[in-house]
Design a protein around this motif. Structure first.
Motif, short mmCIF file in Angstrom:
data_model
loop_
_atom_site.label_atom_id
_atom_site.label_comp_id
_atom_site.label_asym_id
_atom_site.label_seq_id
_atom_site.Cartn_x
_atom_site.Cartn_y
_atom_site.Cartn_z
N LEU A 126 7.36 -8.67 -8.19
CA LEU A 126 7.83 -9.63 -7.11
C LEU A 126 7.92 -11.07 -7.54
N ILE A 127 6.92 -11.39 -8.56
CA ILE A 127 7.08 -12.68 -9.01
C ILE A 127 8.10 -12.83 -10.22
N SER A 128 8.03 -11.81 -11.05
CA SER A 128 9.22 -11.73 -11.94
C SER A 128 10.61 -11.70 -11.53
N SER A 129 10.79 -10.84 -10.42
CA SER A 129 12.38 -10.74 -9.81
C SER A 129 12.54 -11.73 -8.90
N GLY A 130 11.64 -12.03 -8.09
CA GLY A 130 12.21 -13.03 -6.99
C GLY A 130 12.70 -12.08 -5.92
N ASP A 131 12.73 -10.79 -5.87
CA ASP A 131 13.00 -9.73 -5.03
C ASP A 131 11.93 -9.36 -4.07
N PHE A 132 11.77 -9.89 -2.84
CA PHE A 132 10.55 -9.58 -1.96
C PHE A 132 10.96 -8.32 -1.01
N ASN A 133 11.42 -7.27 -1.63
CA ASN A 133 11.67 -5.91 -0.92
C ASN A 133 10.75 -4.88 -1.62
N ASP A 134 10.78 -3.81 -0.71
CA ASP A 134 10.07 -2.47 -1.28
C ASP A 134 11.05 -2.00 -2.41
N PRO A 135 10.34 -1.85 -3.64
CA PRO A 135 11.10 -1.57 -4.68
C PRO A 135 12.12 -0.26 -4.69
N GLU A 136 11.37 0.63 -3.68
CA GLU A 136 12.25 2.01 -3.61
C GLU A 136 13.11 2.11 -2.60
N THR A 137 12.93 1.32 -1.30
CA THR A 137 13.86 1.55 -0.35
C THR A 137 14.51 0.36 -0.03
N ARG A 138 14.20 -0.77 -0.65
CA ARG A 138 15.07 -2.32 -0.47
C ARG A 138 14.59 -2.78 1.05
N ILE A 139 13.48 -2.17 1.79
CA ILE A 139 13.13 -2.65 3.00
C ILE A 139 12.35 -3.90 2.68
N PRO A 140 12.65 -5.22 3.36
CA PRO A 140 12.20 -6.37 3.09
C PRO A 140 10.46 -6.30 3.46
N PHE A 141 9.90 -6.99 2.65
CA PHE A 141 8.24 -7.38 2.96
C PHE A 141 8.22 -8.53 3.98
N SER A 142 7.56 -8.19 4.89
CA SER A 142 7.25 -9.42 5.83
C SER A 142 6.32 -10.51 5.37
N ASP A 143 6.52 -11.64 5.87
CA ASP A 143 5.38 -12.52 5.70
C ASP A 143 3.81 -12.00 5.73
N GLU A 144 3.60 -11.32 6.73
CA GLU A 144 2.34 -10.71 6.76
C GLU A 144 1.95 -9.92 5.78
N ASP A 145 3.07 -8.83 5.04
CA ASP A 145 2.76 -8.24 4.06
C ASP A 145 2.41 -8.90 3.00
N LEU A 146 3.41 -9.87 2.72
CA LEU A 146 2.92 -10.74 1.73
C LEU A 146 1.78 -11.50 1.63
N LYS A 147 1.34 -11.71 2.68
CA LYS A 147 -0.03 -12.52 2.77
C LYS A 147 -1.05 -11.66 2.42
N GLU A 148 -0.88 -10.30 2.93
CA GLU A 148 -1.97 -9.11 2.51
C GLU A 148 -2.03 -8.89 0.95
N ILE A 149 -0.53 -8.95 0.39
CA ILE A 149 -0.81 -8.81 -1.05
C ILE A 149 -1.54 -9.83 -1.76
N ASP A 150 -1.38 -11.09 -1.28
CA ASP A 150 -1.99 -12.15 -2.01
C ASP A 150 -3.57 -12.02 -1.63
N ASN A 151 -4.15 -11.51 -0.40
CA ASN A 151 -5.62 -11.47 -0.31
C ASN A 151 -5.84 -10.27 -1.07
#
Length: 235
Positions: free
Chosen positions: A159-184
């Motif tokens: 996510l950091i290297s590409s700047g593309d905040f989507n599911d790498p397989e299906t291109r479904i966008p990650f929500s802000d809640e998903d990204l917050k959980e990833i950070d945690n």
């Protein structure tokens, strides 16, 4: 200078064509990508949609991995099954023993369903193709009900290297809640990596970095082509 790039005369390029997958395969891919109304779409239209908007090659690779994991699980399960023999009921069997037998069967069915649910989770990281680290993993629930697991380190790096905040397989966008959980999860694993949520909210810097990266790649392609062309001329 990108408009002046010339193709090396010594390199032969061949067009490669592949027939589209079967309609059944396209339907499975569309179901994975959560495309609405795909059942009413024709084969060509569905194939074009998957190819242009959902990276069909990535979906096919994910489908292949799931198929291999499913076949492996079935072989392992069949090798561990024991032979059972059913004995006829004795004349003294009463209704209470029959009820107990039904309850046991229901319990066994429930356990089998739980085992199948566990087997359905992927065991390989979709980004780096390495075994899943069960301690530090992010689980993403897709709209179609499937769940995919990512190793937190490889997901954050992607996510950091590409700047593309989507599911790498299906291109479904990650929500802000998903990204917050990833950070945690990343902080709990003490990876000392940047915040993906903050990176998403600062997209301008990633657009500039992507432009510089693409420009540099174009320069190296041009330099390689010119160098190879000179080599072919002098040899």
């Amino acid at each position: 200078f990108f408009n002046n790039v010339t193709v090396c005369p010594c390199v032969n390029y061949k067009m490669q064509t592949r027939s589209s997958p079967s309609l059944q395969t396209l339907h499975r891919l569309a179901h994975t990508a959560s495309i609405r109304g795909f059942e009413q779409m024709g084969k060509e239209a569905l194939y074009k949609t998957l190819r242009e908007n959902f990276d069909i090659n990535r979906l096919l690779r994910a489908e292949s991995r799931r198929t291999k994991i499913s076949e492996y699980s079935k072989k392992r399960k069949s090798s561990q099954e024991s032979v059972t023999v059913d004995f006829p009921n004795s004349p003294t069997t009463n209704s209470s023993s029959s009820t107990s037998s039904i309850d046991n069967n229901n319990s066994a069915d429930s356990l089998n369903r739980v085992k199948r649910a566990r087997i359905s989770l992927n065991k390989v990281d979709p980004i780096m193709f390495t075994p899943i680290d069960k301690k530090h993993v992010f689980k993403f629930s897709r709209p179609n009900g499937t769940v995919v697991r990512f190793n937190i380190g490889s997901l954050v790096d992607y996510l950091i290297s590409s700047g593309d905040f989507n599911d790498p397989e299906t291109r479904i966008p990650f929500s802000d809640e998903d990204l917050k959980e990833i950070d945690n999860i990343s902080r709990a694993a003490r990876l000392n990596k940047p915040s993906v949520l903050e990176a998403k909210n600062n997209s301008a810097s990633y657009n500039e970095a992507k432009f510089r990266r693409d420009a540099l790649l174009g320069y190296y392609n041009h330099y390689f082509c010119v160098t190879l062309n000179n080599f072919c001329i002098h040899n």
